[in-house]
Design a protein around this motif. Structure first.
Motif, short mmCIF file in Angstrom:
data_model
loop_
_atom_site.label_atom_id
_atom_site.label_comp_id
_atom_site.label_asym_id
_atom_site.label_seq_id
_atom_site.Cartn_x
_atom_site.Cartn_y
_atom_site.Cartn_z
N PHE A 91 0.94 -1.41 -0.20
CA PHE A 91 0.05 0.13 -0.39
C PHE A 91 1.09 0.86 0.43
CE2 PHE A 91 -3.09 -3.33 1.72
CZ PHE A 91 -4.21 -2.82 1.17
N LEU A 92 0.36 2.51 -0.68
CA LEU A 92 1.11 3.45 -0.50
C LEU A 92 0.12 4.75 0.60
CD1 LEU A 92 2.52 3.79 -4.62
CD2 LEU A 92 3.53 3.28 -1.97
N ALA A 93 -0.94 4.53 0.55
CA ALA A 93 -1.86 5.40 0.94
C ALA A 93 -0.99 5.57 3.07
CB ALA A 93 -2.98 4.87 1.12
N ASP A 94 -1.32 7.30 3.22
CA ASP A 94 -0.26 7.21 4.55
C ASP A 94 -0.92 7.06 5.60
OD1 ASP A 94 1.82 7.44 6.07
OD2 ASP A 94 2.09 9.42 5.57
N MET A 95 -1.70 6.14 5.42
CA MET A 95 -2.97 6.13 6.87
C MET A 95 -3.10 4.74 8.12
SD MET A 95 -6.50 6.27 4.61
CE MET A 95 -6.27 7.20 3.48
N PHE A 100 -8.49 3.70 7.11
CA PHE A 100 -8.71 3.14 5.41
C PHE A 100 -10.22 2.30 4.80
CE2 PHE A 100 -7.22 -0.05 2.17
CZ PHE A 100 -6.86 1.20 0.86
N LEU A 103 -13.11 4.34 5.07
CA LEU A 103 -13.06 4.93 3.79
C LEU A 103 -13.42 4.19 2.40
CD1 LEU A 103 -9.91 7.50 3.52
CD2 LEU A 103 -12.51 7.91 3.44
N HIS A 104 -12.98 3.23 1.96
CA HIS A 104 -13.11 2.38 1.29
C HIS A 104 -14.63 1.76 1.03
CE1 HIS A 104 -12.25 -0.58 -1.85
NE2 HIS A 104 -12.72 0.27 -2.45
N LYS A 106 -17.14 3.44 2.41
CA LYS A 106 -18.25 4.83 2.67
C LYS A 106 -17.85 4.95 0.75
CE LYS A 106 -17.61 9.77 2.29
NZ LYS A 106 -16.52 10.82 3.39
N CYS A 107 -16.46 4.40 0.19
CA CYS A 107 -16.89 4.98 -1.34
C CYS A 107 -17.86 3.86 -1.69
CB CYS A 107 -14.92 4.87 -1.69
SG CYS A 107 -14.01 5.59 -1.21
N MET A 148 -5.34 -6.80 0.78
CA MET A 148 -6.10 -6.57 -0.44
C MET A 148 -7.85 -7.71 -0.45
SD MET A 148 -3.10 -5.33 -2.93
CE MET A 148 -2.32 -3.36 -1.44
N ASP A 151 -10.25 -7.12 1.79
CA ASP A 151 -11.16 -5.90 0.33
C ASP A 151 -11.83 -6.47 -0.31
OD1 ASP A 151 -11.15 -2.72 0.95
OD2 ASP A 151 -10.38 -2.76 -1.14
#
Lengths: 264, 232
Positions: A91-95, A100, A103-104, A106-107, A148, A151
């Motif tokens: 993962f590259l997302a800094d959280m 995370f 948020l996903h 929610k999307c 992943m 998810d």
């Protein structure tokens, strides 16, 4: 409701027409995508993920139930028909993991309650447990991959599932595949692994960016597939032993010899 | 004449994406002229020249590249006219995330790198929030989940943006971008910016190199938020 997807052939890397003009994948089918590295496997998966409409470099067109998907169907994650597990190992997302996943969720219009379920499922696939408050970027390759997978299985629960080289991450690939390819889904698996390739119903063979041919898994291959699964279980068992720091003291491959002596 | 202004973070793939779109327009017999604005150095003009379009290079040197681009627009437009082009493409080097070089009738394209983290859309300001199109690059390097979160964050900043997921290497998504360019409005004689350029009127702007407040005049904003004008 998705009953089938149609991939209409485009052009290979040299701009020649693809030998396979059309592929139809029915609900409940598992398709493999095989071929040497650089032969266009991931691009084919990419075309399907975007539901390409002759707007990518292959000029392929993807139809859902024989019809063109709308712009909204192609882009709005709440309506997305495709879940994709790409080759990425990190993962590259800094959280944090928990943040995370919410948020996903929610999307994708999923409930926040699935965050715990995702972590729980991911932890059945990987070694060291993942926690909600872990930073995403410090997870190992295997942990990231397991997260992943979970998810995709729970939050991006879509009727079409695309899986790119699940064998590379040191996670339990059979379990991961089972988790991802739920009942009645359309599944495509990019793989170099004969164990996985022979588990599929059909496989698309890629060459030079184009779909070269489609091979149906033969009854003989189905038979071999069972043996390969046993070899794989054996390897998995040995791997766990080594991982736990134990000594490997014998190798039980009698089941293979038995089969071959029966043939004589 | 249509004008496309491409802005975005350094290294996001502005040039690569634009080159693919230029090729698509060329196949449709549409002529483009390209102006590349940078600060100190670039060899992107050679890359554009390979596509076979007229290229002009503007180096802003010690000036803000966006300011430099903005007041040179009329000269760029007349140059593109003299080339008999259908399009003027301006690629800017916007660096401070505070400017948005788009004019009212231009097509504003913001190229943004998906690997830069999900909070980047919130950080970059007007060049994303006032863009018509947000081109997201390098999406193939992250997971689908991260891509979807990135997209959501862009829409938080600019709900009207059309988002195109593109790949500067393969050209994926660039046909869609070229289609949007074809739908763009004609530019007028008197273009206006969509968003004002940042406030920066102090002695630093004219070359003072000393660092503390006592050496400066003009509009100075203190770190505690207090703002004052010092000078005559």
């Amino acid at each position: 409701m998705i009953d089938k997807i149609t991939v209409t052939g485009g052009y290979d890397k040299q701009g020649n027409k693809e030998p396979v003009e059309e592929v139809i994948i029915q609900k409940g089918e598992i398709f493999g995508v095989v071929g040497p590295t650089g032969s266009g496997k991931s691009s084919l998966i990419g075309d399907i993920e975007q539901l390409a409409q002759e707007d990518t470099f292959s000029k392929r067109k993807i139809l859902i139930n024989g019809e063109e998907p709308s712009y909204d169907d192609r882009t709005n994650p709440r309506k997305k028909m495709v879940a994709q597990l790409s080759q990425n190992m990190n993962f590259l997302a800094d959280m944090e993991v928990g943040e995370f996943l919410s948020l996903h969720a929610k999307c994708r219009g999923a409930k926040n309650a699935c965050v715990d379920k995702v972590i729980e499922l991911a932890n059945t696939l990987t070694g060291e447990p993942i926690k909600k408050e872990h930073e995403l970027t410090i997870l190992s390759g295997g942990q990231s991959r397991a997260l992943m997978v979970a998810d995709v299985a729970i939050i991006s629960d879509s009727p079409i599932v695309l899986i790119d080289e699940i064998e590379n991450a040191g996670i339990r690939k059979h379990d991961a595949l089972k988790v991802l390819s739920g009942h009645g889904k359309i599944v495509m698996v990019v793989t170099h692994d004969p164990v996985l390739a022979l588990m599929t119903d059909k496989r698309i063979v890629m060459k030079n960016g184009g779909m070269e041919k489609i091979v149906s898994t033969s009854p003989q291959e189905k038979f071999i597939s069972k043996k390969l699964n046993k070899i794989d279980e054996l390897m998995l068992h040995l791997r766990e032993k080594v991982r736990r720091g134990e000594l490997v003291e014998d190798l039980d491959i009698d089941f293979l010899e038995l089969e071959s002596s029966r043939k004589k | 004449m249509k004008m496309v202004i491409v802005a975005g973070t350094p290294g996001s793939g502005k040039t690569a994406v634009l080159i693919h779109a230029l090729k698509s327009l060329k196949l449709k017999n549409l002529k483009s002229s390209v102006v590349k604005i940078d600060c100190l150095y670039t060899d992107d003009d050679k890359k554009f020249a390979k596509v076979g379009v007229p290229v002009k290079l503007g180096l802003s040197m010690d000036m803000c590249p966006d300011h430099y681009a903005i007041y040179n627009l009329e000269d760029m437009l007349s140059w593109a006219h003299s080339n008999d082009s259908d399009y003027l493409m301006v690629e800017t080097a916007g660096l401070c995330h505070r400017c948005a070089p788009y004019t009212i009738n231009s097509l504003g394209v913001c190229v943004i790198d998906a690997t830069s983290g999900p909070n980047t859309p919130l950080k970059v300001g007007p060049f994303l929030s006032t863009a018509d199109i947000a081109v997201v690059t390098k999406g193939d390097m992250i997971s689908q989940a991260e891509r979807e979160i990135f997209r959501e964050k862009i829409l938080e900043v600019n709900p009207e943006a059309k988002i195109i997921e593109a790949n500067g290497l393969s050209g994926q998504g660039c046909l869609e971008l070229a289609d949007e360019m074809m739908k763009a409005k004609e530019v007028s004689e008197e273009e206006e910016l969509r968003h004002s350029a940042p406030l920066a009127v102090c002695t630093l702007c004219v070359g003072e190199t000393k660092v503390n407040k006592k050496h400066h005049r003009g509009i100075l904003r203190r770190i505690d938020g207090f703002e004052s004008y010092k000078g005559e």
